[in-house]
Design an enzyme around this catalytic site. Structure first.
Site, PDB file in Angstrom:
ATOM      1  N   HIS A 135       0.864  -1.092  -0.109  1.00  0.00           N
ATOM      2  CA  HIS A 135      -0.127  -0.032  -0.051  1.00  0.00           C
ATOM      3  C   HIS A 135       0.668   1.440   0.064  1.00  0.00           C
ATOM      4  CE1 HIS A 135      -3.617  -2.382   1.928  1.00  0.00           C
ATOM      5  NE2 HIS A 135      -3.344  -2.800   0.733  1.00  0.00           N
ATOM      6  N   PHE A 381      -1.184  -8.136   5.015  1.00  0.00           N
ATOM      7  CA  PHE A 381       0.173  -7.355   4.913  1.00  0.00           C
ATOM      8  C   PHE A 381       0.331  -6.203   4.265  1.00  0.00           C
ATOM      9  CE2 PHE A 381       0.635 -12.378   4.180  1.00  0.00           C
ATOM     10  CZ  PHE A 381       0.636 -12.564   5.589  1.00  0.00           C
ATOM     11  N   CYS A 382      -0.755  -5.406   4.506  1.00  0.00           N
ATOM     12  CA  CYS A 382      -0.721  -4.050   3.603  1.00  0.00           C
ATOM     13  C   CYS A 382      -0.546  -4.380   2.078  1.00  0.00           C
ATOM     14  CB  CYS A 382      -0.006  -3.125   4.230  1.00  0.00           C
ATOM     15  SG  CYS A 382      -0.225  -2.686   5.993  1.00  0.00           S
ATOM     16  N   ALA A 383      -0.802  -5.531   1.479  1.00  0.00           N
ATOM     17  CA  ALA A 383      -0.814  -5.488  -0.010  1.00  0.00           C
ATOM     18  C   ALA A 383      -2.248  -6.345  -0.135  1.00  0.00           C
ATOM     19  CB  ALA A 383       0.212  -6.702  -0.284  1.00  0.00           C
TER      20      ALA A 383
END
Length: 459
Positions: A135, A381-383
């Protein structure tokens, strides 16, 4: 768990760090197990924040008594701190193989660095970014004309996808490609040099998100032929909340300062009409308004020196040994499925994500921690777009942790990530493999419940 529930026992765990090339803080920490007793903590969440190198901590401690304001004073400590800050900039430039006219700007993090660059984009700039990005590199471009590219399944496909997108763009306006160097989800290395060549062939520039690459692999702007690189100190074994944006100066010099304030301004005057007129610096100071984080910058420079002196060949070879230990140790456990874009044999850094059949990932990660003293990460995982693609889920599927008893896919769209690096002893990775095998074969020894979206041991 509060800090007071952890203890240190250097004598019992010192031998565990023998195989780690670079000693880190926390290698002597023990943590309680829900099943009774204590064990040396196995920190296997380097992809989120790597532990600080002991050398970095020692360097900062040696400097701390001499701490002073930077660029602000004539006194000895201020002058010393200013020299240290600017020398840190030179150290980082050398670490990244910067060109003579590149700028090195100290920021708060990779996220901060890429948001700074987003603010400096020329008017009408088109941005091209793969949906596979973290992100930090996926989201800062909201005010630009953004083209989001589908997840490729091979490095060659990544290059071809970018080439097609760039061929269709307005050839007369500025363009920027943003790409990761190593995935924070799969650890896979991206074809950065080839993507840079494609970008430049179509008149675009390219910025490299090296947050997961720089701690594990050499990064050289000239060799990779990228225009900018961004990374975070806290992933490079350096604490204190600093990051770096390094690369070409022209867009940065032409942009309004990222923050307005002291340090960024060269001259401020009042006009006859009462307004304030400002002349901004053209150096890196233009985007470093306020009192800089000199300790953060110094810690990054210290980590850069330590990694360089340790030797990348040695560091990379040993990390690949740890990757093989995990992959081979779990190869005969069919319930474990590793996530990958480019295939199991793709080159990667020490970052691996997986799911376990029949387990909620939050439950599995909680059991690793509570019963084995192993710290990993679970979630998206901020993805989020990438993990959804890898898990084959509908884009609307919920991604919260959910209860441990939830059926696969029911409020449990998440995975488990194990990550390690230069401070990881063999024993930690071997214990992780053993723990995964035992949990799959025997189940958890403890009961767990959901609290505030997290799976925790039931008291």
């Amino acid at each position: 768990m509060s800090v007071t529930t952890a203890t240190t026992a250097a004598a019992t765990t010192a031998d565990q760090s023998v195989c780690a090339p670079l000693p880190v803080l926390g290698r002597d920490v023990t943590v309680p197990l829900v099943t009774g007793g204590e064990v040396g903590y196995a920190a296997l969440d380097y992809a989120a924040s790597a532990p600080a190198l002991q050398r970095v901590w020692d360097d900062v401690a040696a400097y701390a008594p001499y701490y002073g304001s930077v660029h602000r004073g004539a006194g000895y400590l201020s002058q010393l701190s200013t020299d240290l800050f600017e020398n840190a900039r030179k150290t980082v430039a050398a670490f990244l193989g910067c060109r003579a006219d590149d700028q090195v700007i100290f920021t708060r993090s990779t996220t901060d660095s890429l948001n700074l660059l987003a603010r400096a984009l020329p008017a009408g700039c088109q941005v091209f970014v793969f949906e596979t990005e973290h992100h930090a590199s996926l989201l800062p471009w909201q005010d630009a004309r953004v083209t989001y590219l589908d997840a490729p399944r091979t490095p060659r496909q990544a290059v071809e996808t970018l080439e097609r997108a760039l061929a269709d763009r307005d050839p007369h306006g500025p363009a920027l490609v943003c790409v990761t160097g190593a995935s924070n989800v799969t650890g896979e290395l991206w074809p950065v040099r080839e993507l840079a060549a494609a970008a430049h062939a179509h008149g675009a520039r390219i910025v490299l998100d090296a947050a997961q690459l720089a701690p594990h692999h050499p990064v050289d702007l000239r060799d990779l032929d990228v225009d900018w690189v961004a990374f975070s100190g806290h992933k490079l074994y350096a604490p204190f909340g600093s990051g770096v944006l390094a690369g070409r100066a022209d867009w940065l010099r032409a942009a309004e300062p990222y923050l307005a304030g002291g340090g960024a301004s060269r001259k401020v005057t009042r006009r006859a009409d009462g307004a304030v007129e400002v002349e901004w610096h053209e150096s890196a100071a233009r985007h470093e308004a306020g009192s800089p984080n000199v300790i953060g910058a110094y810690s990054i420079a210290s980590a850069c020196r330590a990694l360089t002196e340790a030797g990348w060949d040695t560091l990379v070879a040993r990390e690949q040994h740890l990757v093989r230990t995990v992959r081979e140790g779990l190869a005969d456990v069919p319930e474990v499925r590793f996530l990958s874009l480019f295939g199991d044999d793709a080159p990667r850094v020490g970052v691996l994500s997986f799911v376990v059949e029949g387990w909620n990932s939050s439950h599995f990660a909680a059991a690793l921690s509570a019963e084995y003293g192993i710290g990993v990460r679970d979630g998206l995982f901020c993805a989020h777009p990438l993990v959804r693609t890898l898990l084959g889920s509908d884009p609307q599927t919920q991604g919260e942790c959910g209860a441990p008893e939830a059926a696969p896919g029911e409020k449990s769209l998440n995975a488990i990530r194990v990550s390690f690096g230069a401070g990881t002893p063999d024993e930690h990775v071997e214990r992780f493999v053993t723990a995964v095998r035992e949990l799959v074969a025997q189940g958890a020894k403890w009961r767990y419940r959901t609290e505030d979206g997290r799976c925790v041991p039931a008291v």
